[in-house]
Design a protein around this motif. Structure first.
Motif, PDB file in Angstrom:
ATOM      1  N   PRO A  25       0.833  -1.212   0.000  1.00  0.00           N
ATOM      2  CA  PRO A  25       0.000   0.000   0.000  1.00  0.00           C
ATOM      3  C   PRO A  25       0.864   1.258   0.000  1.00  0.00           C
ATOM      4  N   VAL A  26       0.461   2.240  -0.809  1.00  0.00           N
ATOM      5  CA  VAL A  26       1.162   3.529  -0.890  1.00  0.00           C
ATOM      6  C   VAL A  26       0.127   4.621  -0.648  1.00  0.00           C
ATOM      7  N   TRP A  27       0.284   5.358   0.433  1.00  0.00           N
ATOM      8  CA  TRP A  27      -0.721   6.340   0.852  1.00  0.00           C
ATOM      9  C   TRP A  27      -0.709   7.563  -0.058  1.00  0.00           C
ATOM     10  N   ALA A  28      -1.910   8.002  -0.470  1.00  0.00           N
ATOM     11  CA  ALA A  28      -2.051   9.176  -1.332  1.00  0.00           C
ATOM     12  C   ALA A  28      -3.018  10.188  -0.729  1.00  0.00           C
ATOM     13  N   GLY A  29      -3.035  10.281   0.585  1.00  0.00           N
ATOM     14  CA  GLY A  29      -3.781  11.340   1.262  1.00  0.00           C
ATOM     15  C   GLY A  29      -5.248  11.394   0.894  1.00  0.00           C
ATOM     16  N   GLU A  30      -5.674  12.571   0.447  1.00  0.00           N
ATOM     17  CA  GLU A  30      -7.088  12.785   0.155  1.00  0.00           C
ATOM     18  C   GLU A  30      -7.492  12.327  -1.238  1.00  0.00           C
ATOM     19  N   GLY A  31      -6.510  11.937  -2.054  1.00  0.00           N
ATOM     20  CA  GLY A  31      -6.844  11.279  -3.311  1.00  0.00           C
ATOM     21  C   GLY A  31      -6.956  12.165  -4.525  1.00  0.00           C
ATOM     22  N   TYR A  32      -6.424  13.396  -4.465  1.00  0.00           N
ATOM     23  CA  TYR A  32      -6.441  14.261  -5.637  1.00  0.00           C
ATOM     24  C   TYR A  32      -5.174  14.038  -6.463  1.00  0.00           C
ATOM     25  N   PRO A  33      -5.165  14.472  -7.728  1.00  0.00           N
ATOM     26  CA  PRO A  33      -4.025  14.168  -8.601  1.00  0.00           C
ATOM     27  C   PRO A  33      -2.666  14.554  -8.035  1.00  0.00           C
ATOM     28  N   ALA A  34      -2.583  15.676  -7.322  1.00  0.00           N
ATOM     29  CA  ALA A  34      -1.297  16.058  -6.739  1.00  0.00           C
ATOM     30  C   ALA A  34      -0.842  15.025  -5.715  1.00  0.00           C
ATOM     31  N   ASP A  35      -1.787  14.496  -4.921  1.00  0.00           N
ATOM     32  CA  ASP A  35      -1.454  13.451  -3.950  1.00  0.00           C
ATOM     33  C   ASP A  35      -1.000  12.175  -4.661  1.00  0.00           C
ATOM     34  N   VAL A  36      -1.709  11.826  -5.735  1.00  0.00           N
ATOM     35  CA  VAL A  36      -1.396  10.599  -6.464  1.00  0.00           C
ATOM     36  C   VAL A  36      -0.038  10.721  -7.168  1.00  0.00           C
ATOM     37  N   ALA A  37       0.257  11.894  -7.725  1.00  0.00           N
ATOM     38  CA  ALA A  37       1.552  12.086  -8.387  1.00  0.00           C
ATOM     39  C   ALA A  37       2.697  11.862  -7.405  1.00  0.00           C
ATOM     40  N   LEU A  38       2.533  12.352  -6.173  1.00  0.00           N
ATOM     41  CA  LEU A  38       3.557  12.138  -5.150  1.00  0.00           C
ATOM     42  C   LEU A  38       3.669  10.658  -4.803  1.00  0.00           C
ATOM     43  N   ALA A  39       2.520   9.975  -4.699  1.00  0.00           N
ATOM     44  CA  ALA A  39       2.536   8.541  -4.398  1.00  0.00           C
ATOM     45  C   ALA A  39       3.226   7.756  -5.508  1.00  0.00           C
ATOM     46  N   LEU A  40       2.999   8.143  -6.755  1.00  0.00           N
ATOM     47  CA  LEU A  40       3.630   7.440  -7.874  1.00  0.00           C
ATOM     48  C   LEU A  40       5.148   7.588  -7.837  1.00  0.00           C
ATOM     49  N   ARG A  41       5.626   8.754  -7.424  1.00  0.00           N
ATOM     50  CA  ARG A  41       7.077   8.929  -7.290  1.00  0.00           C
ATOM     51  C   ARG A  41       7.624   8.034  -6.180  1.00  0.00           C
ATOM     52  N   THR A  42       6.836   7.862  -5.114  1.00  0.00           N
ATOM     53  CA  THR A  42       7.244   6.974  -4.021  1.00  0.00           C
ATOM     54  C   THR A  42       7.349   5.533  -4.509  1.00  0.00           C
ATOM     55  N   ILE A  43       6.397   5.131  -5.351  1.00  0.00           N
ATOM     56  CA  ILE A  43       6.412   3.770  -5.891  1.00  0.00           C
ATOM     57  C   ILE A  43       7.702   3.512  -6.662  1.00  0.00           C
ATOM     58  N   GLU A  44       8.091   4.465  -7.487  1.00  0.00           N
ATOM     59  CA  GLU A  44       9.290   4.292  -8.305  1.00  0.00           C
ATOM     60  C   GLU A  44      10.537   4.106  -7.449  1.00  0.00           C
ATOM     61  N   ASP A  45      10.552   4.744  -6.267  1.00  0.00           N
ATOM     62  CA  ASP A  45      11.752   4.716  -5.431  1.00  0.00           C
ATOM     63  C   ASP A  45      11.761   3.578  -4.413  1.00  0.00           C
ATOM     64  N   ALA A  46      10.564   3.152  -3.946  1.00  0.00           N
ATOM     65  CA  ALA A  46      10.540   2.321  -2.742  1.00  0.00           C
ATOM     66  C   ALA A  46       9.866   0.961  -2.884  1.00  0.00           C
ATOM     67  N   VAL A  47       9.197   0.672  -3.982  1.00  0.00           N
ATOM     68  CA  VAL A  47       8.454  -0.582  -4.088  1.00  0.00           C
ATOM     69  C   VAL A  47       9.244  -1.589  -4.914  1.00  0.00           C
ATOM     70  N   ASP A  48       9.409  -2.783  -4.363  1.00  0.00           N
ATOM     71  CA  ASP A  48      10.138  -3.856  -5.043  1.00  0.00           C
ATOM     72  C   ASP A  48       9.457  -4.213  -6.363  1.00  0.00           C
ATOM     73  N   ALA A  49      10.255  -4.515  -7.362  1.00  0.00           N
ATOM     74  CA  ALA A  49       9.716  -4.798  -8.693  1.00  0.00           C
ATOM     75  C   ALA A  49       8.832  -6.037  -8.714  1.00  0.00           C
ATOM     76  N   HIS A  50       8.992  -6.944  -7.730  1.00  0.00           N
ATOM     77  CA  HIS A  50       8.205  -8.174  -7.707  1.00  0.00           C
ATOM     78  C   HIS A  50       6.903  -8.023  -6.917  1.00  0.00           C
ATOM     79  N   ALA A  51       6.682  -6.860  -6.315  1.00  0.00           N
ATOM     80  CA  ALA A  51       5.459  -6.615  -5.546  1.00  0.00           C
ATOM     81  C   ALA A  51       4.485  -5.785  -6.378  1.00  0.00           C
TER      82      ALA A  51
END
Length: 330
Positions: A25-51
């Motif tokens: 799970p990657v938290w995106a706050g209130e769910g607006y595009p700015a929140d999601v864009a930040l979450a997507l950057r987190t995914i690129e840096d912190a989520v294992d490729a096999h998950a």
């Protein structure tokens, strides 16, 4: 007793005869595009490729869901919606409509002006509440009315104390931006307008405002809102008509017909091309405080959001949601 073909252990999902699927799970706050864009950057840096990353938020907006679908990223929100693809696992449940507020907020005009200014600051990333004297001077509200407004915001849980509760380092911040915006806009959109419809020949709204209105009307006595302001900062491919202009209250009360004539307009009940709206005592100071980048004086994004909800016609919700996603971000 038959066993379930699906086993769930924390964030690991196993489908019978298939490998386990690990969800992150990657938290995106209130769910607006700015929140999601930040979450997507987190995914690129912190989520294992096999998950499988799953963006999680309070309520994902339509624009956010479209962005995640475009990226092929799974999501879930607290409203009950989910779109999950993880190996052989596919779950899709649309989010239900947002429930109506339990009870309308009880703002005074001064309290609503304070809330609007704080929300406009939040739209620029500043959630700290200024000192009472500074806030009162900016919004043109008395110190007592400002203190009462802040106490009301505290009582609703929209603002909270930060650090010591008393003394020179005591401070507040806006802790529930989305909830405050919803409450303020519900109150604001229910208010009645004092406006005059007018007709004139306009080929291009922006050119007409800068070449005609700006030369004919007193400086600092007017501001643009509505579809023209939306088109200037978050275009949606719409025809900006009618043109909505705020006019300072005393000018509206004493000189409206003279000012209409000076800009080549005449009153009209039908074929209205311009709506001139009486600005209350807070509207223009708040517009100046917002300091939007535009070729003409204009209201801030938060007031524009409220105005689109209040006067946007049959597409009001579409216009307002677009602005909220693209410019406000919560």
């Amino acid at each position: 007793m038959p066993t379930s073909p699906v086993t769930i252990d924390g964030t690991t999902v196993t489908l019978e005869h298939h490998d386990a699927q690990h969800l992150v799970p990657v938290w995106a706050g209130e769910g607006y595009p700015a929140d999601v864009a930040l979450a997507l950057r987190t995914i690129e840096d912190a989520v294992d490729a096999h998950a499988t990353p799953v963006v999680v938020a309070r309520r994902l907006s339509p624009g956010s869901r479209a962005l995640l679908a475009e990226r092929g990223v799974s999501w879930a929100d607290e409203a009950g919606g989910i779109d999950l693809t993880a190996g052989p696992v596919l779950i899709r449940i649309p989010s239900p409509p947002a429930p109506p507020p339990a009870a309308p907020a009880r703002f005074t005009a001064a309290g609503a002006a304070v809330a609007e200014h704080l929300l406009q600051r939040c739209a620029t990333g500043e959630t700290r509440v200024p000192p009472v004297d500074e806030l009162a001077a900016t919004v043109h509200v008395s110190r007592g009315a400002t203190s009462r407004a802040l106490a009301y915001l505290d009582s609703q849980g929209w603002t909270t104390a930060v650090g010591p509760r008393r003394g020179p380092t005591a401070a507040r911040e806006v802790s529930e931006r989305g909830a405050l915006l919803d409450a303020w806009c519900t109150w604001y959109a229910s208010r009645a307008d004092d406006a005059v419809g007018a007709h004139t020949l306009v080929r291009d709204a922006e050119t007409w405002i800068t070449d005609v209105v700006a030369r004919a009307w007193p400086p600092s006595a007017w501001a643009v809102t509505g579809l023209v302001a939306l088109d200037a900062r978050a275009p949606l491919g719409t025809t900006p008509s009618p043109i909505d202009l705020y006019l300072d209250g005393p000018e509206f009360d004493g000189s409206i017909d003279t000012l209409l004539a000076s800009a080549g307009m005449r009153r009209a009940e039908t074929g209205v091309r311009v709506r001139v709206i009486r600005a209350d005592r807070y509207t223009l100071p708040l517009a100046r405080a917002a300091a939007t980048a535009a070729p003409f004086p204009a209201v801030g994004d938060v007031r524009l959001y409220g105005d689109l909800r209040r006067r946007g016609g049959v597409r009001a919700e579409e216009y307002a949601t677009h602005l909220r996603e693209q410019r406000i971000g919560f």
